[in-house]
Design a protein around this motif. Structure first.
Motif, PDB file in Angstrom:
ATOM      1  N   MET A  75       0.854  -1.189   0.000  1.00 29.57           N
ATOM      2  CA  MET A  75       0.000   0.000   0.000  1.00 29.57           C
ATOM      3  C   MET A  75       0.887   1.235   0.000  1.00 29.57           C
ATOM      4  SD  MET A  75      -3.253   0.397   0.093  1.00 29.57           S
ATOM      5  CE  MET A  75      -4.452   1.653   0.316  1.00 29.57           C
ATOM      6  N   SER A  76       0.551   2.200  -0.842  1.00 33.13           N
ATOM      7  CA  SER A  76       1.307   3.440  -0.924  1.00 33.13           C
ATOM      8  C   SER A  76       1.114   4.247   0.355  1.00 33.13           C
ATOM      9  CB  SER A  76       0.815   4.260  -2.122  1.00 33.13           C
ATOM     10  OG  SER A  76       1.376   5.547  -2.096  1.00 33.13           O
ATOM     11  N   ARG A  77       2.224   4.661   0.939  1.00 34.74           N
ATOM     12  CA  ARG A  77       2.127   5.432   2.180  1.00 34.74           C
ATOM     13  C   ARG A  77       1.470   6.781   1.946  1.00 34.74           C
ATOM     14  NH1 ARG A  77       8.119   5.071   4.390  1.00 34.74           N
ATOM     15  NH2 ARG A  77       8.492   5.037   2.176  1.00 34.74           N
ATOM     16  N   ILE A  78       1.739   7.381   0.790  1.00 35.67           N
ATOM     17  CA  ILE A  78       1.112   8.670   0.475  1.00 35.67           C
ATOM     18  C   ILE A  78      -0.313   8.441  -0.014  1.00 35.67           C
ATOM     19  CG2 ILE A  78       1.192  10.642  -1.096  1.00 35.67           C
ATOM     20  CD1 ILE A  78       4.247  10.457  -0.925  1.00 35.67           C
ATOM     21  N   GLY A  79      -0.503   7.451  -0.873  1.00 41.39           N
ATOM     22  CA  GLY A  79      -1.811   7.204  -1.480  1.00 41.39           C
ATOM     23  C   GLY A  79      -2.907   6.864  -0.492  1.00 41.39           C
ATOM     24  N   LYS A  80      -2.571   6.196   0.604  1.00 43.21           N
ATOM     25  CA  LYS A  80      -3.618   5.794   1.549  1.00 43.21           C
ATOM     26  C   LYS A  80      -4.028   6.904   2.511  1.00 43.21           C
ATOM     27  CE  LYS A  80      -0.455   3.730   4.921  1.00 43.21           C
ATOM     28  NZ  LYS A  80      -0.019   2.490   5.537  1.00 43.21           N
ATOM     29  N   ARG A 100       2.699  -2.495 -10.735  1.00 39.06           N
ATOM     30  CA  ARG A 100       3.671  -1.448 -10.383  1.00 39.06           C
ATOM     31  C   ARG A 100       3.187  -0.063 -10.818  1.00 39.06           C
ATOM     32  NH1 ARG A 100       9.705  -1.877  -9.926  1.00 39.06           N
ATOM     33  NH2 ARG A 100      10.397   0.261  -9.962  1.00 39.06           N
ATOM     34  N   LYS A 101       2.648   0.046 -12.048  1.00 35.15           N
ATOM     35  CA  LYS A 101       2.195   1.341 -12.555  1.00 35.15           C
ATOM     36  C   LYS A 101       1.038   1.883 -11.706  1.00 35.15           C
ATOM     37  CE  LYS A 101       0.704   3.724 -16.680  1.00 35.15           C
ATOM     38  NZ  LYS A 101       0.305   3.652 -18.068  1.00 35.15           N
ATOM     39  N   LEU A 102       0.105   1.012 -11.308  1.00 34.01           N
ATOM     40  CA  LEU A 102      -1.022   1.453 -10.480  1.00 34.01           C
ATOM     41  C   LEU A 102      -0.552   1.918  -9.105  1.00 34.01           C
ATOM     42  CD1 LEU A 102      -4.054  -0.930 -11.053  1.00 34.01           C
ATOM     43  CD2 LEU A 102      -3.836   1.487 -11.605  1.00 34.01           C
ATOM     44  N   ARG A 103       0.450   1.237  -8.548  1.00 34.40           N
ATOM     45  CA  ARG A 103       0.972   1.648  -7.242  1.00 34.40           C
ATOM     46  C   ARG A 103       1.588   3.039  -7.334  1.00 34.40           C
ATOM     47  NH1 ARG A 103       3.402  -3.724  -6.811  1.00 34.40           N
ATOM     48  NH2 ARG A 103       5.408  -2.669  -6.984  1.00 34.40           N
ATOM     49  N   ALA A 104       2.286   3.302  -8.447  1.00 34.54           N
ATOM     50  CA  ALA A 104       2.886   4.631  -8.638  1.00 34.54           C
ATOM     51  C   ALA A 104       1.806   5.696  -8.827  1.00 34.54           C
ATOM     52  CB  ALA A 104       3.821   4.612  -9.838  1.00 34.54           C
ATOM     53  N   LEU A 105       0.781   5.385  -9.621  1.00 36.55           N
ATOM     54  CA  LEU A 105      -0.291   6.349  -9.888  1.00 36.55           C
ATOM     55  C   LEU A 105      -1.150   6.624  -8.656  1.00 36.55           C
ATOM     56  CD1 LEU A 105      -1.470   5.207 -13.415  1.00 36.55           C
ATOM     57  CD2 LEU A 105      -0.252   7.310 -12.845  1.00 36.55           C
ATOM     58  N   GLU A 126      -9.010  21.181 -12.430  1.00 36.77           N
ATOM     59  CA  GLU A 126      -9.508  19.874 -12.843  1.00 36.77           C
ATOM     60  C   GLU A 126      -8.330  18.979 -13.179  1.00 36.77           C
ATOM     61  OE1 GLU A 126     -12.040  18.013 -16.574  1.00 36.77           O
ATOM     62  OE2 GLU A 126     -12.321  20.109 -16.046  1.00 36.77           O
ATOM     63  N   THR A 127      -8.437  17.691 -12.839  1.00 41.16           N
ATOM     64  CA  THR A 127      -7.418  16.722 -13.224  1.00 41.16           C
ATOM     65  C   THR A 127      -8.098  15.424 -13.625  1.00 41.16           C
ATOM     66  OG1 THR A 127      -5.319  15.696 -12.588  1.00 41.16           O
ATOM     67  CG2 THR A 127      -7.009  15.751 -10.905  1.00 41.16           C
ATOM     68  N   ALA A 128      -7.437  14.701 -14.523  1.00 39.04           N
ATOM     69  CA  ALA A 128      -7.971  13.420 -14.984  1.00 39.04           C
ATOM     70  C   ALA A 128      -7.656  12.331 -13.967  1.00 39.04           C
ATOM     71  CB  ALA A 128      -7.363  13.061 -16.334  1.00 39.04           C
ATOM     72  N   ILE A 129      -8.562  11.350 -13.871  1.00 44.70           N
ATOM     73  CA  ILE A 129      -8.338  10.204 -12.989  1.00 44.70           C
ATOM     74  C   ILE A 129      -7.781   9.075 -13.857  1.00 44.70           C
ATOM     75  CG2 ILE A 129      -9.409   8.522 -11.458  1.00 44.70           C
ATOM     76  CD1 ILE A 129     -11.641  10.585 -10.976  1.00 44.70           C
ATOM     77  N   PRO A 130      -6.601   8.547 -13.521  1.00 46.11           N
ATOM     78  CA  PRO A 130      -6.061   7.452 -14.328  1.00 46.11           C
ATOM     79  C   PRO A 130      -6.895   6.180 -14.181  1.00 46.11           C
ATOM     80  CG  PRO A 130      -4.522   8.089 -12.579  1.00 46.11           C
ATOM     81  CD  PRO A 130      -5.711   8.966 -12.467  1.00 46.11           C
ATOM     82  N   ALA A 131      -6.868   5.343 -15.211  1.00 51.22           N
ATOM     83  CA  ALA A 131      -7.604   4.076 -15.163  1.00 51.22           C
ATOM     84  C   ALA A 131      -7.012   3.199 -14.063  1.00 51.22           C
ATOM     85  CB  ALA A 131      -7.504   3.373 -16.512  1.00 51.22           C
ATOM     86  N   GLY A 132      -7.876   2.563 -13.284  1.00 53.24           N
ATOM     87  CA  GLY A 132      -7.412   1.702 -12.203  1.00 53.24           C
ATOM     88  C   GLY A 132      -7.354   2.391 -10.855  1.00 53.24           C
ATOM     89  N   VAL A 133      -7.683   3.688 -10.804  1.00 52.42           N
ATOM     90  CA  VAL A 133      -7.695   4.449  -9.550  1.00 52.42           C
ATOM     91  C   VAL A 133      -9.110   4.965  -9.323  1.00 52.42           C
ATOM     92  CG1 VAL A 133      -6.763   6.459  -8.333  1.00 52.42           C
ATOM     93  CG2 VAL A 133      -5.270   5.120  -9.798  1.00 52.42           C
ATOM     94  N   ALA A 134      -9.627   4.802  -8.104  1.00 50.03           N
ATOM     95  CA  ALA A 134     -10.986   5.244  -7.767  1.00 50.03           C
ATOM     96  C   ALA A 134     -10.926   6.328  -6.698  1.00 50.03           C
ATOM     97  CB  ALA A 134     -11.811   4.061  -7.257  1.00 50.03           C
ATOM     98  N   ILE A 135     -11.829   7.292  -6.800  1.00 50.05           N
ATOM     99  CA  ILE A 135     -11.932   8.393  -5.843  1.00 50.05           C
ATOM    100  C   ILE A 135     -13.254   8.249  -5.100  1.00 50.05           C
ATOM    101  CG2 ILE A 135     -11.862  10.899  -5.559  1.00 50.05           C
ATOM    102  CD1 ILE A 135      -9.369   9.814  -6.959  1.00 50.05           C
ATOM    103  N   LYS A 136     -13.195   8.265  -3.767  1.00 44.97           N
ATOM    104  CA  LYS A 136     -14.411   8.185  -2.955  1.00 44.97           C
ATOM    105  C   LYS A 136     -14.480   9.409  -2.043  1.00 44.97           C
ATOM    106  CE  LYS A 136     -14.847   3.211  -3.019  1.00 44.97           C
ATOM    107  NZ  LYS A 136     -14.896   1.972  -2.277  1.00 44.97           N
ATOM    108  N   VAL A 137     -15.632  10.092  -2.068  1.00 46.43           N
ATOM    109  CA  VAL A 137     -15.833  11.288  -1.260  1.00 46.43           C
ATOM    110  C   VAL A 137     -16.816  10.951  -0.149  1.00 46.43           C
ATOM    111  CG1 VAL A 137     -16.558  13.699  -1.267  1.00 46.43           C
ATOM    112  CG2 VAL A 137     -15.446  12.736  -3.280  1.00 46.43           C
ATOM    113  N   GLU A 138     -16.418  11.186   1.099  1.00 48.26           N
ATOM    114  CA  GLU A 138     -17.280  10.967   2.265  1.00 48.26           C
ATOM    115  C   GLU A 138     -17.295  12.264   3.079  1.00 48.26           C
ATOM    116  OE1 GLU A 138     -15.345   7.744   4.207  1.00 48.26           O
ATOM    117  OE2 GLU A 138     -15.848   6.294   2.637  1.00 48.26           O
ATOM    118  N   GLY A 139     -18.315  13.079   2.893  1.00 49.62           N
ATOM    119  CA  GLY A 139     -18.384  14.370   3.578  1.00 49.62           C
ATOM    120  C   GLY A 139     -17.327  15.304   3.003  1.00 49.62           C
ATOM    121  N   ASN A 140     -16.387  15.746   3.871  1.00 54.23           N
ATOM    122  CA  ASN A 140     -15.314  16.609   3.384  1.00 54.23           C
ATOM    123  C   ASN A 140     -13.976  15.857   3.348  1.00 54.23           C
ATOM    124  OD1 ASN A 140     -14.877  16.461   6.145  1.00 54.23           O
ATOM    125  ND2 ASN A 140     -14.148  18.567   6.292  1.00 54.23           N
TER     126      ASN A 140
END
Length: 193
Positions: A1-6, A59-64, A34-48
């Motif tokens: 798990m990416s330390r920054i990504g999580k 490897r590429k998904l972990r970097a992205l 605005e920024t594009a979301i790369p394929a394989g990455v999901a964004i979830k919004v819960e409140g703020n």
């Protein structure tokens, strides 16, 4: 798990976020980004709070994963507070002034330099030698600052040129110091014989 990504992203108050299948849009007091979301990455919004998750372990998904999270965090900070970059001009007769969306500079060349600013970047000049660039878009701000610095990069002998405020220029001794020492050494050797 990416330390920054999580890490969760807290959206400041006064900032609106909109997520669709391919992009994230943020709007705040300093502007819209605005920024594009790369394929394989999901964004979830819960409140703020925003969470960035990846759907695989390649490897590429972990970097992205970490990159996408940092880009969204920078956008949230930018539309809420903005970013700034300070450039210092060193040199006799070197100066700058802002005229509309252009910076007019005298940098020791035979002609004045007119640098057009990108849309979304604002500039101010203090005492004709301190340029402050501000923008909501961190990437665009960095590009503009790098282009301005490249017009006259600082040289190592006298430190003349345009440098970032936090940049340290490694100085070199001039040739006068080296040749004077060599001339002294040759005279003492001749005198000893």
């Amino acid at each position: 798990m990416s330390r920054i990504g999580k890490l969760p992203i807290t959206i400041p108050s006064g900032v609106k976020i909109a997520v669709d299948a391919h992009a994230v849009r943020l709007e705040g007091p300093k502007g819209k980004l605005e920024t594009a979301i790369p394929a394989g990455v999901a964004i979830k919004v819960e409140g703020n709070v925003v969470h960035v998750e990846r759907q695989g372990e390649e490897r590429k998904l972990r970097a992205l994963h970490g990159l996408t999270r940092k880009l969204i965090a920078n956008m949230a900070h930018g539309v809420a507070q903005g970013f700034s970059r300070i450039l210092d001009i060193n040199g006799v007769g070197y100066r700058a002034e802002v005229k509309g969306q252009e910076i007019h500079m005298t940098l020791g060349y035979s002609h004045p330099i007119v640098f057009p600013l990108a849309q979304g970047v604002a500039a101010s000049v203090e005492r004709q030698v301190i340029i402050t660039l501000t923008s909501a878009d961190r990437q665009l701000l960095g590009e503009m600052a790098a282009k301005i610095r490249s017009l006259r990069p600082p040289e190592p002998y006298k430190g003349k040129g345009i440098k970032y405020r936090e940049e340290v220029i490694r100085r070199k001794a001039g040739k006068a110091v080296g040749s004077a020492g060599a001339a002294y050494d040759s005279r003492t050797k001749d005198g000893d014989q």
